[in-house]
Design a protein around this motif. Structure first.
Motif, PDB file in Angstrom:
ATOM      1  N   PRO A  12       0.585  -1.242  -0.226  1.00 34.95           N
ATOM      2  CA  PRO A  12      -0.126  -0.223  -0.126  1.00 34.95           C
ATOM      3  C   PRO A  12       0.669   1.080   0.142  1.00 34.95           C
ATOM      4  CG  PRO A  12      -0.241  -0.808   2.084  1.00 34.95           C
ATOM      5  CD  PRO A  12       0.589  -1.941   1.592  1.00 34.95           C
ATOM      6  N   ASP A  32     -11.049   1.448  -4.758  1.00 34.42           N
ATOM      7  CA  ASP A  32     -12.360   1.598  -3.818  1.00 34.42           C
ATOM      8  C   ASP A  32     -12.667   3.106  -3.827  1.00 34.42           C
ATOM      9  OD1 ASP A  32      -9.717   3.443  -2.982  1.00 34.42           O
ATOM     10  OD2 ASP A  32      -8.860   2.412  -0.926  1.00 34.42           O
ATOM     11  N   TRP A  34     -11.852   6.120  -3.847  1.00 32.23           N
ATOM     12  CA  TRP A  34     -10.521   6.827  -3.472  1.00 32.23           C
ATOM     13  C   TRP A  34      -9.377   6.460  -4.816  1.00 32.23           C
ATOM     14  CZ3 TRP A  34     -11.336   5.031   1.616  1.00 32.23           C
ATOM     15  CH2 TRP A  34     -12.242   5.734   1.692  1.00 32.23           C
ATOM     16  N   TYR A  36      -7.386   3.323  -4.895  1.00 28.24           N
ATOM     17  CA  TYR A  36      -7.344   2.024  -4.367  1.00 28.24           C
ATOM     18  C   TYR A  36      -7.747   1.114  -5.054  1.00 28.24           C
ATOM     19  CZ  TYR A  36      -4.207   6.635  -3.334  1.00 28.24           C
ATOM     20  OH  TYR A  36      -3.130   8.078  -3.350  1.00 28.24           O
TER      21      TYR A  36
ATOM     22  N   CYS B 322      -0.585   5.144   2.497  1.00 30.92           N
ATOM     23  CA  CYS B 322      -1.330   4.623   2.269  1.00 30.92           C
ATOM     24  C   CYS B 322      -2.743   4.948   1.511  1.00 30.92           C
ATOM     25  CB  CYS B 322      -1.302   3.426   2.688  1.00 30.92           C
ATOM     26  SG  CYS B 322       0.602   2.617   3.155  1.00 30.92           S
ATOM     27  N   GLY B 323      -2.554   5.103   0.255  1.00 28.68           N
ATOM     28  CA  GLY B 323      -4.099   5.612   0.042  1.00 28.68           C
ATOM     29  C   GLY B 323      -5.325   5.607   1.557  1.00 28.68           C
ATOM     30  N   PRO B 324      -5.719   4.502   1.540  1.00 30.43           N
ATOM     31  CA  PRO B 324      -7.197   3.820   2.478  1.00 30.43           C
ATOM     32  C   PRO B 324      -6.934   4.518   3.330  1.00 30.43           C
ATOM     33  CG  PRO B 324      -5.867   2.024   1.226  1.00 30.43           C
ATOM     34  CD  PRO B 324      -4.757   3.440   0.731  1.00 30.43           C
ATOM     35  N   ASN B 327      -6.694   8.457   2.377  1.00 33.40           N
ATOM     36  CA  ASN B 327      -7.901   9.080   2.043  1.00 33.40           C
ATOM     37  C   ASN B 327      -9.252   9.382   3.194  1.00 33.40           C
ATOM     38  OD1 ASN B 327      -7.052  10.717  -0.287  1.00 33.40           O
ATOM     39  ND2 ASN B 327      -6.421   8.615  -0.685  1.00 33.40           N
ATOM     40  N   GLY B 328      -9.124   7.628   3.549  1.00 28.96           N
ATOM     41  CA  GLY B 328     -10.071   6.904   4.294  1.00 28.96           C
ATOM     42  C   GLY B 328     -10.019   7.818   5.648  1.00 28.96           C
ATOM     43  N   ALA B 331     -12.318  10.779   5.524  1.00 34.15           N
ATOM     44  CA  ALA B 331     -13.677  10.797   5.296  1.00 34.15           C
ATOM     45  C   ALA B 331     -14.443  10.606   6.762  1.00 34.15           C
ATOM     46  CB  ALA B 331     -13.684   9.601   4.407  1.00 34.15           C
ATOM     47  N   GLN B 351     -22.717   5.733   5.278  1.00 35.48           N
ATOM     48  CA  GLN B 351     -21.970   6.528   4.003  1.00 35.48           C
ATOM     49  C   GLN B 351     -20.600   6.024   5.243  1.00 35.48           C
ATOM     50  OE1 GLN B 351     -19.804   6.447   1.814  1.00 35.48           O
ATOM     51  NE2 GLN B 351     -20.411   7.777   0.715  1.00 35.48           N
ATOM     52  N   ARG B 354     -19.554   2.187   6.145  1.00 35.82           N
ATOM     53  CA  ARG B 354     -18.751   1.753   4.197  1.00 35.82           C
ATOM     54  C   ARG B 354     -17.960   2.228   3.942  1.00 35.82           C
ATOM     55  NH1 ARG B 354     -19.392   4.563  -0.026  1.00 35.82           N
ATOM     56  NH2 ARG B 354     -18.540   3.546  -2.133  1.00 35.82           N
ATOM     57  N   TRP B 355     -17.085   3.184   5.179  1.00 43.77           N
ATOM     58  CA  TRP B 355     -15.736   3.685   4.843  1.00 43.77           C
ATOM     59  C   TRP B 355     -15.048   2.904   5.787  1.00 43.77           C
ATOM     60  CZ3 TRP B 355     -17.425   9.402   4.183  1.00 43.77           C
ATOM     61  CH2 TRP B 355     -17.688  10.096   2.988  1.00 43.77           C
ATOM     62  N   MET B 358     -14.377  -0.075   4.340  1.00 41.68           N
ATOM     63  CA  MET B 358     -13.427   0.003   2.754  1.00 41.68           C
ATOM     64  C   MET B 358     -11.718   0.617   3.961  1.00 41.68           C
ATOM     65  SD  MET B 358     -13.805   2.693   0.200  1.00 41.68           S
ATOM     66  CE  MET B 358     -15.068   1.705  -0.197  1.00 41.68           C
ATOM     67  N   VAL B 359     -11.682   0.737   4.671  1.00 40.81           N
ATOM     68  CA  VAL B 359     -10.554   0.798   4.932  1.00 40.81           C
ATOM     69  C   VAL B 359      -9.803   0.212   5.689  1.00 40.81           C
ATOM     70  CG1 VAL B 359      -8.899   2.707   6.761  1.00 40.81           C
ATOM     71  CG2 VAL B 359     -10.783   3.029   4.813  1.00 40.81           C
ATOM     72  N   ARG B 362      -6.173  -2.046   5.508  1.00 41.60           N
ATOM     73  CA  ARG B 362      -5.354  -2.036   4.488  1.00 41.60           C
ATOM     74  C   ARG B 362      -3.967  -1.137   4.632  1.00 41.60           C
ATOM     75  NH1 ARG B 362      -9.737   0.383   0.148  1.00 41.60           N
ATOM     76  NH2 ARG B 362      -7.614  -0.264  -1.226  1.00 41.60           N
ATOM     77  N   GLY B 363      -4.218  -0.859   4.975  1.00 44.70           N
ATOM     78  CA  GLY B 363      -2.562  -0.253   5.733  1.00 44.70           C
ATOM     79  C   GLY B 363      -1.176  -0.813   5.749  1.00 44.70           C
ATOM     80  N   ALA B 364      -0.243  -0.733   5.583  1.00 48.70           N
ATOM     81  CA  ALA B 364       1.440  -0.907   5.956  1.00 48.70           C
ATOM     82  C   ALA B 364       0.965  -1.374   7.285  1.00 48.70           C
ATOM     83  CB  ALA B 364       2.154  -0.063   5.241  1.00 48.70           C
TER      84      ALA B 364
END
Lengths: 83, 412
Positions: A12, A32, A34, A36, B322-324, B327-328, B331, B351, B354-355, B358-359, B362-364
């Protein structure tokens, strides 16, 4: 030679949301909110093997990896430094 | 001659007398660490940095990969926790004994004690203690202090290793410190409280250590209690103690309605859970204590506001790699804040859920997962509060007192 582990994972940190992987392998990879990739935890079915290989090769940042394979050190900045 | 194992405090027994003479006078001289691994495995000591992983398993992995460096992690970027700094101030020699013993046990040649650069009292205490030890020739291994940069993420194992290797204090992906740690050398990273406990196990043995606590989580835990209490402080309690009893000791200022257990990446629990659940090192039974903190929300405060403020702070502490997560988390934090408003649409809650899904994972590192855990448990526990805010607007109760340090140089 050991058989290739068949699950896909994403580094990631390397991933920059180019999104090519999801285009080449929508069966296993969705984006997702965004951009990713969210990658299926299931092993790659044999029928999709060629597509998976293509997706791994296509990633511009080499972020898409085979689970169990070491992170390609030679392309990673060392010491956690970002370019 | 061992001290009474039932007598508490243990780790904080020498509060106010942190010099080497007092330390050796109280605990006796430091034994050798050469055969400590067997005793450590028998003791069942779990890591005190948050994950509760068996210490002996970690040491054995480091020994097998011929680790040459031990990192004593006292960075404690967790705002709700003050136990590592307290330990370093009041019992620096116990931590240094542990670091030194760990190095001997696994065959390492140096130990690095990492302390937040803004924690000047703790840092001075360790510096002074190391000087004393050098003077009296206490250690076979080299001990040194590193002043680490501020930030929640700094203490994350891979981030700390990256920083000690000359990089920035950011998590890395796919490398284990016991394989490739500081400067690429196999490395053992332990929380300072874990090491202090190892120093007691080395002296008095596994049975002495496990004379208090539970079968699954033997020994004591240092617990930072904060929030709506009149005596916010670090308490040393045996594992198995009920959360409610610890909160009572700290003097709640209004009837407790919730507690965030295990730091800002922890889990919200209601009064019923707190009254029955025993403190444990892992989630298999009881309430996992994580980094060892209890943040109390009394009835006079709003738990939803606390959830929103902490979520917002955690979003700001994302390393941004990491994008998620980058950004997540903002949000999610914005989503929780929206729930504070009157007439927030139902879809704001949907919402946010859902986030959260979604997140997760998914991080390092585990930063996004911890934030998800805190928010998800908060929205579940404070569901009535969400409803009340939606129907009546602001509840006119404040968030409880929350330490929200600004890590851009100033510590608030």
């Amino acid at each position: 030679m050991t058989p290739e582990p068949r699950r896909l994972v994403v580094d990631p940190i390397r991933c920059d949301a180019h999104g090519l992987c999801a285009e080449l392998l929508p069966e296993l990879i969705q984006l997702d909110d965004w951009g990713y990739p969210m990658i299926s935890a299931d092993p790659v079915p044999p029928a999709l093997e060629a597509h998976a290989r293509r997706a791994v090769k296509a990633c511009p940042t080499l972020a898409l990896l085979r689970a169990g394979n070491p992170v390609p050190v030679e392309v990673r900045p060392t010491n956690g430094q970002r370019r | 001659m061992s001290p009474d194992p039932q007598r508490l405090p243990r780790l904080l027994a020498t509060v106010g007398r942190s010099d080497l003479a007092a330390h050796v006078g109280h605990w006796g001289p430091r034994p050798s660490g050469d055969h400590l691994l067997t005793e450590l495995a028998r003791s069942g000591l779990t890591g005190r940095g948050g994950a509760g992983f068996p210490a002996a398993v970690k040491w054995e992995a480091a020994r097998r990969s011929r680790a040459t460096v031990v990192v004593a992690n006292g960075t404690e970027g967790e705002p709700a926790s003050n136990k590592d700094k307290t330990l370093l101030i009041h019992a620096p020699h116990l931590v240094l004994d542990g670091a030194s013993l760990a190095a001997e046990a696994i065959g390492a040649t140096e130990a690095v004690i990492c302390v937040d650069q803004s924690a000047s009292t703790a840092r001075r205490s360790v510096h002074r203690a190391i000087s004393e030890r050098i003077h009296y020739g206490q250690d076979r291994v080299a001990l040194r202090v590193e002043a680490t940069p501020p930030g929640y993420i700094t203490g994350e194992e891979s981030a700390l290793v990256a920083w000690l290797s000359g990089g920035r204090a950011l998590p890395t992906f796919g490398r284990r410190p016991d394989q490739s740690g500081v400067d690429g050398r196999p490395t053992l990273v332990n929380n300072v409280e874990t090491l202090a406990n190892a120093a007691l196990i080395a002296r008095f043995g596994a049975d002495w250590f496990a004379a208090v606590g539970t079968a699954e989580s033997p020994g004591t835990a240092l617990i930072t209690v904060s929030g709506d209490v009149s005596h916010p402080a670090v308490y040393e309690v045996p594992f198995g103690t009920r959360i409610a009893d610890i909160i009572t000791r700290a003097g709640p200022t209004s009837r407790p309605q919730a507690a965030l257990i295990g730091g800002y990446a922890g889990t919200w629990f209601g009064p019923a859970d707190c009254a029955t659940a025993p403190l444990e090192a892992s989630a298999r039974s009881g309430v996992p204590i994580g980094c060892g903190s209890i943040l109390v929300v009394g009835e006079a405060s709003c738990g939803l506001k606390a959830t929103a403020e902490i979520a917002n702070w955690m979003a700001g502490e994302s390393a941004g790699q990491c994008g998620p997560c980058a950004n997540g988390l903002p949000a999610i934090a914005a989503g929780v804040s929206r729930l504070l408003d009157a007439a927030s649409p139902q879809r704001a809650a949907v919402q946010t859920d859902r986030w959260l899904a979604m997140v997760e994972g998914r991080g390092a590192c585990k930063h996004p997962d911890g934030t998800v855990r805190m928010v998800r448990s908060g929205l579940c526990l404070f569901a009535d509060e969400v409803d009340r805010h939606r129907r009546h607007g602001d509840c006119r109760r404040p968030a409880p007192p929350l330490p929200l340090p600004r890590y851009d140089g100033a510590v608030v």
